[in-house]
Design a protein around this motif. Structure first.
Motif, PDB file in Angstrom:
ATOM      1  N   ILE A 153     -10.721  15.811  49.036  1.00  0.00           N
ATOM      2  CA  ILE A 153     -10.807  15.134  50.334  1.00  0.00           C
ATOM      3  C   ILE A 153      -9.586  15.452  51.200  1.00  0.00           C
ATOM      4  O   ILE A 153      -9.686  15.614  52.411  1.00  0.00           O
ATOM      5  CB  ILE A 153     -10.921  13.590  50.139  1.00  0.00           C
ATOM      6  N   ASP A 154      -8.421  15.560  50.558  1.00  0.00           N
ATOM      7  CA  ASP A 154      -7.155  15.727  51.280  1.00  0.00           C
ATOM      8  C   ASP A 154      -6.967  17.187  51.709  1.00  0.00           C
ATOM      9  O   ASP A 154      -6.186  17.937  51.129  1.00  0.00           O
ATOM     10  CB  ASP A 154      -6.003  15.291  50.367  1.00  0.00           C
ATOM     11  N   MET A 155      -7.668  17.553  52.800  1.00  0.00           N
ATOM     12  CA  MET A 155      -7.710  18.956  53.220  1.00  0.00           C
ATOM     13  C   MET A 155      -6.338  19.508  53.603  1.00  0.00           C
ATOM     14  O   MET A 155      -6.030  20.663  53.334  1.00  0.00           O
ATOM     15  CB  MET A 155      -8.663  19.123  54.416  1.00  0.00           C
ATOM     16  N   ASP A 156      -5.502  18.702  54.275  1.00  0.00           N
ATOM     17  CA  ASP A 156      -4.199  19.232  54.713  1.00  0.00           C
ATOM     18  C   ASP A 156      -3.098  18.996  53.668  1.00  0.00           C
ATOM     19  O   ASP A 156      -1.924  19.267  53.916  1.00  0.00           O
ATOM     20  CB  ASP A 156      -3.804  18.645  56.074  1.00  0.00           C
ATOM     21  N   ASN A 157      -3.506  18.457  52.514  1.00  0.00           N
ATOM     22  CA  ASN A 157      -2.585  18.374  51.389  1.00  0.00           C
ATOM     23  C   ASN A 157      -1.330  17.539  51.637  1.00  0.00           C
ATOM     24  O   ASN A 157      -0.279  17.837  51.088  1.00  0.00           O
ATOM     25  CB  ASN A 157      -2.165  19.806  51.016  1.00  0.00           C
ATOM     26  N   ASP A 158      -1.443  16.499  52.474  1.00  0.00           N
ATOM     27  CA  ASP A 158      -0.257  15.671  52.724  1.00  0.00           C
ATOM     28  C   ASP A 158      -0.260  14.404  51.867  1.00  0.00           C
ATOM     29  O   ASP A 158       0.502  13.471  52.102  1.00  0.00           O
ATOM     30  CB  ASP A 158      -0.132  15.319  54.211  1.00  0.00           C
ATOM     31  N   ARG A 159      -1.134  14.376  50.875  1.00  0.00           N
ATOM     32  CA  ARG A 159      -1.224  13.280  49.908  1.00  0.00           C
ATOM     33  C   ARG A 159      -1.606  11.945  50.515  1.00  0.00           C
ATOM     34  O   ARG A 159      -1.306  10.881  49.970  1.00  0.00           O
ATOM     35  CB  ARG A 159       0.078  13.145  49.109  1.00  0.00           C
ATOM     36  N   GLN A 160      -2.242  11.987  51.681  1.00  0.00           N
ATOM     37  CA  GLN A 160      -2.912  10.784  52.167  1.00  0.00           C
ATOM     38  C   GLN A 160      -4.187  11.185  52.894  1.00  0.00           C
ATOM     39  O   GLN A 160      -4.312  12.309  53.394  1.00  0.00           O
ATOM     40  CB  GLN A 160      -1.998   9.931  53.042  1.00  0.00           C
ATOM     41  N   LEU A 161      -5.146  10.248  52.901  1.00  0.00           N
ATOM     42  CA  LEU A 161      -6.458  10.570  53.449  1.00  0.00           C
ATOM     43  C   LEU A 161      -6.628   9.958  54.830  1.00  0.00           C
ATOM     44  O   LEU A 161      -6.512   8.744  55.004  1.00  0.00           O
ATOM     45  CB  LEU A 161      -7.550  10.037  52.516  1.00  0.00           C
ATOM     46  N   SER A 162      -6.845  10.826  55.814  1.00  0.00           N
ATOM     47  CA  SER A 162      -7.068  10.350  57.177  1.00  0.00           C
ATOM     48  C   SER A 162      -8.550  10.048  57.364  1.00  0.00           C
ATOM     49  O   SER A 162      -9.389  10.423  56.544  1.00  0.00           O
ATOM     50  CB  SER A 162      -6.638  11.420  58.177  1.00  0.00           C
ATOM     51  N   LYS A 163      -8.866   9.383  58.485  1.00  0.00           N
ATOM     52  CA  LYS A 163     -10.273   9.101  58.785  1.00  0.00           C
ATOM     53  C   LYS A 163     -11.064  10.389  58.924  1.00  0.00           C
ATOM     54  O   LYS A 163     -12.198  10.487  58.473  1.00  0.00           O
ATOM     55  CB  LYS A 163     -10.391   8.269  60.066  1.00  0.00           C
ATOM     56  N   THR A 164     -10.465  11.376  59.560  1.00  0.00           N
ATOM     57  CA  THR A 164     -11.158  12.656  59.734  1.00  0.00           C
ATOM     58  C   THR A 164     -11.479  13.283  58.384  1.00  0.00           C
ATOM     59  O   THR A 164     -12.573  13.785  58.170  1.00  0.00           O
ATOM     60  CB  THR A 164     -10.265  13.631  60.539  1.00  0.00           C
ATOM     61  N   GLU A 165     -10.504  13.245  57.473  1.00  0.00           N
ATOM     62  CA  GLU A 165     -10.726  13.850  56.153  1.00  0.00           C
ATOM     63  C   GLU A 165     -11.843  13.153  55.396  1.00  0.00           C
ATOM     64  O   GLU A 165     -12.694  13.800  54.778  1.00  0.00           O
ATOM     65  CB  GLU A 165      -9.418  13.823  55.335  1.00  0.00           C
ATOM     66  N   ILE A 166     -11.831  11.826  55.437  1.00  0.00           N
ATOM     67  CA  ILE A 166     -12.886  11.099  54.708  1.00  0.00           C
ATOM     68  C   ILE A 166     -14.233  11.290  55.394  1.00  0.00           C
ATOM     69  O   ILE A 166     -15.260  11.458  54.744  1.00  0.00           O
ATOM     70  CB  ILE A 166     -12.512   9.617  54.549  1.00  0.00           C
TER      71      ILE A 166
HETATM   72 CA   LIG Z   1      -4.449  14.317  54.313  1.00  0.00          CA
END
Ligand SMILES: [Ca+2]
Ligand SMILES: [Ca+2]
Length: 218
Positions: A153-166
């Motif tokens: 889910i974490d496409m940009d690999n910043d270790r948190q999930l944004s609304k866009t990613e989910i």
């Molecule tokens: Ca992310």
């Protein structure tokens, strides 16, 4: 069909976080586990956070009467649940650890790991009842909140999930399913996920907020 089950469980699990935190009862009682059958080939065993598929029958220890049978429910399909997170009674969460697919167990669960002093009227379980379960495990798969899923889910690999990613993840999952869903349904699911999981309200689901099972290091 299996995918559909997994998706259902995935959303269910996103939703139950508020319901967690059962009271721990002090007890010297133990869950007794008897391995009835262990397959020769047993390379993968169940652990906390795994998604299990099993049939089980429940009996009252005092007279051997059957109070539950998963084979007569849900059109006889084995039950899916996540291990170790309180989706089943505590005794079963304990009794089904380190089990491999195809294994059969008979387990004895004292009341403090089952329905305690109150019992469970709907299931005809009297107060202080010791329970016996006969379990047959069919499948052990990675739980819906595995580290693999988080990374996916974490496409940009910043270790948190944004609304866009989910949102993107949901879109991909819905596309795999046969039934098309409209955007408003997807938006409602997304809102619900954030309401229940973004505990500090910063608009992201952090690895800590996500990894409620704590079975993998993120
Ligand atoms: Ca992310
Ligand atoms: Ca957050």
């Amino acid at each position: 069909m299996q995918f559909l089950f997994r998706l259902i469980v995935f959303f269910y699990v996103w939703g139950i976080l508020g319901a967690q935190g059962q009271k721990e009862e002090e007890s010297t009682e133990e869950v007794k586990i008897e391995v009835v059958h262990r397959p020769e080939n047993c390379s993968k065993t169940s652990k906390k956070g795994d998604l299990l598929n099993a049939h089980y029958d429940g009996y009252l220890a005092k007279d051997g009467s059957k109070f539950y049978c998963s084979r007569t429910q849900n059109e006889g399909h084995p039950k899916w649940f996540v291990l170790g997170v309180g989706q089943v009674i505590k005794g079963l969460d304990i009794a089904m650890m380190d089990m491999c697919p195809g294994e059969k167990r008979k387990v004895i669960i004292p009341p403090s790991f089952a329905y305690g002093k109150e019992g469970y009227a709907e299931g005809k379980i009297p107060p202080d009842a010791t329970l016996i379960f006969e379990i047959e495990l069919y499948a052990v798969t990675k739980g819906p909140r595995s580290i693999e899923t988080f990374k996916q889910i974490d496409m940009d690999n910043d270790r948190q999930l944004s609304k866009t990613e989910i949102n993107n993840y949901l879109k991909r999952e819905f596309e795999k399913d046969e039934k098309p869903r409209d955007q408003s349904y997807q938006n409602a699911v997304l809102e619900d996920i954030f309401k229940k999981n973004d505990h500090d309200g910063d608009g992201f689901i952090s690895s800590k907020e996500y990894n409620v099972y704590q079975h993998d290091e993120l």
